[in-house]
Write a protein that holds these residues in place. Structure first.
Motif, PDB file in Angstrom:
ATOM      1  N   PHE A 335      57.519 -29.583 -34.937  1.00  0.00           N
ATOM      2  CA  PHE A 335      56.911 -28.868 -36.059  1.00  0.00           C
ATOM      3  C   PHE A 335      55.783 -27.912 -35.678  1.00  0.00           C
ATOM      4  CE2 PHE A 335      58.591 -32.963 -37.479  1.00  0.00           C
ATOM      5  CZ  PHE A 335      59.594 -32.496 -38.319  1.00  0.00           C
ATOM      6  N   GLY A 336      55.478 -27.810 -34.388  1.00  0.00           N
ATOM      7  CA  GLY A 336      54.418 -26.874 -34.044  1.00  0.00           C
ATOM      8  C   GLY A 336      54.003 -26.912 -32.596  1.00  0.00           C
ATOM      9  N   PHE A 337      53.050 -26.022 -32.275  1.00  0.00           N
ATOM     10  CA  PHE A 337      52.535 -25.888 -30.911  1.00  0.00           C
ATOM     11  C   PHE A 337      51.016 -25.991 -30.931  1.00  0.00           C
ATOM     12  CE2 PHE A 337      56.359 -23.182 -31.021  1.00  0.00           C
ATOM     13  CZ  PHE A 337      57.048 -23.682 -29.931  1.00  0.00           C
ATOM     14  N   ALA A 338      50.440 -26.321 -29.771  1.00  0.00           N
ATOM     15  CA  ALA A 338      48.979 -26.282 -29.622  1.00  0.00           C
ATOM     16  C   ALA A 338      48.672 -25.866 -28.195  1.00  0.00           C
ATOM     17  CB  ALA A 338      48.385 -27.657 -29.900  1.00  0.00           C
ATOM     18  N   GLN A 339      47.613 -25.080 -28.026  1.00  0.00           N
ATOM     19  CA  GLN A 339      47.238 -24.694 -26.655  1.00  0.00           C
ATOM     20  C   GLN A 339      45.775 -25.012 -26.390  1.00  0.00           C
ATOM     21  OE1 GLN A 339      47.584 -20.515 -25.380  1.00  0.00           O
ATOM     22  NE2 GLN A 339      47.817 -21.230 -23.275  1.00  0.00           N
ATOM     23  N   ASN A 340      45.509 -25.500 -25.175  1.00  0.00           N
ATOM     24  CA  ASN A 340      44.140 -25.810 -24.759  1.00  0.00           C
ATOM     25  C   ASN A 340      43.388 -24.550 -24.352  1.00  0.00           C
ATOM     26  OD1 ASN A 340      44.380 -28.533 -25.166  1.00  0.00           O
ATOM     27  ND2 ASN A 340      44.576 -29.080 -23.012  1.00  0.00           N
ATOM     28  N   GLU A 341      42.072 -24.678 -24.362  1.00  0.00           N
ATOM     29  CA  GLU A 341      41.151 -23.633 -23.907  1.00  0.00           C
ATOM     30  C   GLU A 341      41.573 -23.095 -22.525  1.00  0.00           C
ATOM     31  OE1 GLU A 341      38.322 -21.997 -25.011  1.00  0.00           O
ATOM     32  OE2 GLU A 341      38.512 -21.106 -23.015  1.00  0.00           O
ATOM     33  N   LYS A 342      41.501 -21.747 -22.386  1.00  0.00           N
ATOM     34  CA  LYS A 342      42.007 -21.138 -21.154  1.00  0.00           C
ATOM     35  C   LYS A 342      40.945 -20.910 -20.067  1.00  0.00           C
ATOM     36  CE  LYS A 342      44.546 -17.910 -23.289  1.00  0.00           C
ATOM     37  NZ  LYS A 342      45.381 -16.733 -23.397  1.00  0.00           N
ATOM     38  N   SER A 343      39.659 -21.128 -20.417  1.00  0.00           N
ATOM     39  CA  SER A 343      38.638 -21.008 -19.355  1.00  0.00           C
ATOM     40  C   SER A 343      38.335 -22.421 -18.851  1.00  0.00           C
ATOM     41  CB  SER A 343      37.380 -20.331 -19.919  1.00  0.00           C
ATOM     42  OG  SER A 343      36.231 -21.055 -19.568  1.00  0.00           O
TER      43      SER A 343
END
Ligand SMILES: C[S@@+](CC[C@H](N)C(=O)[O-])C[C@H]1O[C@@H](n2cnc3c(N)ncnc32)[C@H](O)[C@@H]1O
Ligand code: SF4
Length: 451
Positions: A335-343
């Motif tokens: 049902f969806g996606f999530a992405q962590n902080e890129k720095s």
């Protein structure tokens, strides 16, 4: 070989579809962490989702390869290792509060950056900490990415002791001219010794990453790279199309000029000639950029029609829930996606202050779910069936596919849309015809070229 006219016509910027919707089109405004935790709970109510697939991003590398498009952090300071592993383990504990307490881990992949940047004892601490929260299933598939330069016997032994049987070595190209251009010098002898050591220790699924389209590549030079690869006969070969994305900050892709890159016809020829050599030596072509020996799970998945694709590329796992840990890692549920902080610095600060480091995501609509399935079908099987109950606008889709059909690349008979053999190099273009987000927003500069 694909003809030049078609290459010139269809070589446009476009996604590689390791997800749908692709990251630049996520509805980040309507999304928050609370919603993501609810989506996790909903997707785990479906039985297979209790089997988790876990991806852990280990971003550090000792030296920058100038072609690299991965999320990496270059440093020679190895004091960073233990703080980072502490953070990933803390993230895992924080996140596990939102997961079903009967969850098990069915797949674990360590990617990067360079997992073998980390000392074996830190990797051991990582795996033991992961396992202390949820157990691995008996058939769990554990794999990691290894840079031959930093892979020691101890790395291979420790990971093998913890159940890892699959390793992928980053090779790219053996031609010294290309290696100089991409700032990555590694000899065949070094790779050979690492490969043979891994085999002797008990790794039974070794993969090599090669890239075509790199600066200064020639047909004869790349044929030599394929010959070297065939000498070691890895179970799997990823033959990636070089994604030239110099506008992404920190890629280091400005170390050479555009004129050093093979032109689109040569780039396609590099793939086709390699394919011919690999197929002649018993490899099966999988999707748009993988090859495997027939006994490998990926080749079997093609026969059994359960090949899958996610952020890691082609995989045999279609478990409903992929959890990404570490800086920039992406999680995917039905049902969806999530992405962590890129720095890396902000990722560490967020974890250390007790926050989940997720900074953006996307909640799937019913139309997104249907389109994602069609794109997966095309990328994995080169065909898809439009159901009677489709949410797609058939007329609109016909219009989007019309040129591909009249150029003999795609056929649409009754409800079945099929990429024809001549259309396989253009499968990304075919997927773009389904992509509802690309219609209003021009993808220029967001993505690499499709061929
Ligand atoms: C994280 S790296 C592999 C592990 C390790 N860091 C190494 O370099 O050996 C993953 C793979 O992505 C591929 N890759 C990286 N940048 C790419 C680009 N711009 N285009 C295509 N493939 C790329 C390379 O084949 C690389 O081996
Ligand atoms: S190719 Fe591998 S080692 Fe090189 S910069 Fe990228 S992630 Fe690091």
């Amino acid at each position: 070989m694909a003809d030049s006219g078609l290459i010139a016509k269809y070589n446009i910027p476009g996604p590689r579809y390791t997800s749908y919707p692709t990251v630049p089109y996520w509805n980040v405004q309507q999304w928050d962490i609370r919603k993501w935790c609810q989506l996790l709970a909903i997707s785990q109510q479906e039985e297979p989702a209790k089997h988790l697939a876990l991806y852990i991003h280990l971003p550090y590398c000792d030296s920058l390869c100038t072609f690299c498009g991965c999320h990496k952090h270059i440093t020679t300071n190895h004091a960073v290792e233990s703080r980072y592993i502490d953070a990933v383990l803390r993230e895992w504990k924080l996140l596990s509060a939102s997961l079903d307490k009967n969850s098990t881990i069915h797949e674990l992949h360590l990617g990067g950056g360079t997992p073998t940047f980390f000392a074996p004892k830190e990797l051991k601490r990582l795996i033991e900490g992961i396992k202390s929260v949820f157990p691995f299933t008996a058939a769990a598939a554990l794999s990691f990415e290894a840079h031959p330069i930093s892979t020691t016997r101890k790395h291979l032994e420790v990971l093998h002791d913890h159940g890892f049987r699959r390793v992928s070595f980053g090779i790219q190209d053996y031609d010294p001219v290309v290696q100089k251009a991409i700032h990555r010098i590694q000899s065949f002898e070094l790779v050979q010794s690492c490969h043979q050591e891994a085999k002797a220790i008990g790794f039974n699924a070794i993969s090599h990453d090669l890239v075509y389209g790199l600066p200064r590549q020639t047909l004869s030079g790349f044929q030599q790279t394929i010959r070297c690869t065939l000498q070691l006969k890895p179970e799997r070969i990823s033959l990636y199309s070089y994604a030239h994305v110099p506008w992404i900050k920190g890629t280091g892709q400005r170390g050479y000029s555009e004129s050093d890159l093979p032109n689109p016809d040569l780039k396609r020829a590099l793939y086709e000639v390699s394919k011919q050599m690999l197929v002649t030596h018993g490899y099966v072509e999988i999707g748009m950029d993988h090859f495997a020996l027939p006994a490998d799970d990926l080749a079997k998945a093609v026969v059994e029609k359960n090949l899958h694709r996610n952020f890691m590329g082609y995989t045999t796992n279609s478990s409903g829930l992929l959890i990404g840990l570490g800086m920039s890692a992406i999680s995917e549920s039905k049902f969806g996606f999530a992405q962590n902080e890129k720095s890396t610095a902000r990722y560490l600060e967020m974890i250390e202050s007790g926050q989940l480091p997720i900074t953006r995501g996307h909640e799937m609509s019913a139309l997104d779910i249907e389109i994602r399935q069609h794109i997966l079908n095309l990328m994995c099987r080169f065909e898809t069936e439009i159901p009677q109950t489709t949410l797609l606008n058939r007329l609109e889709l016909e219009l989007q596919l019309s040129e591909l059909i009249s150029d003999g690349l795609v056929e649409w008979k009754k409800d079945l849309i099929r990429v024809l053999p001549k259309g396989i190099p253009f499968v990304r273009n075919c997927c773009m015809a389904f992509d509802a987000y690309l219609k209003d927003q021009n993808p220029v500069k967001q993505f690499s070229m499709t061929i």
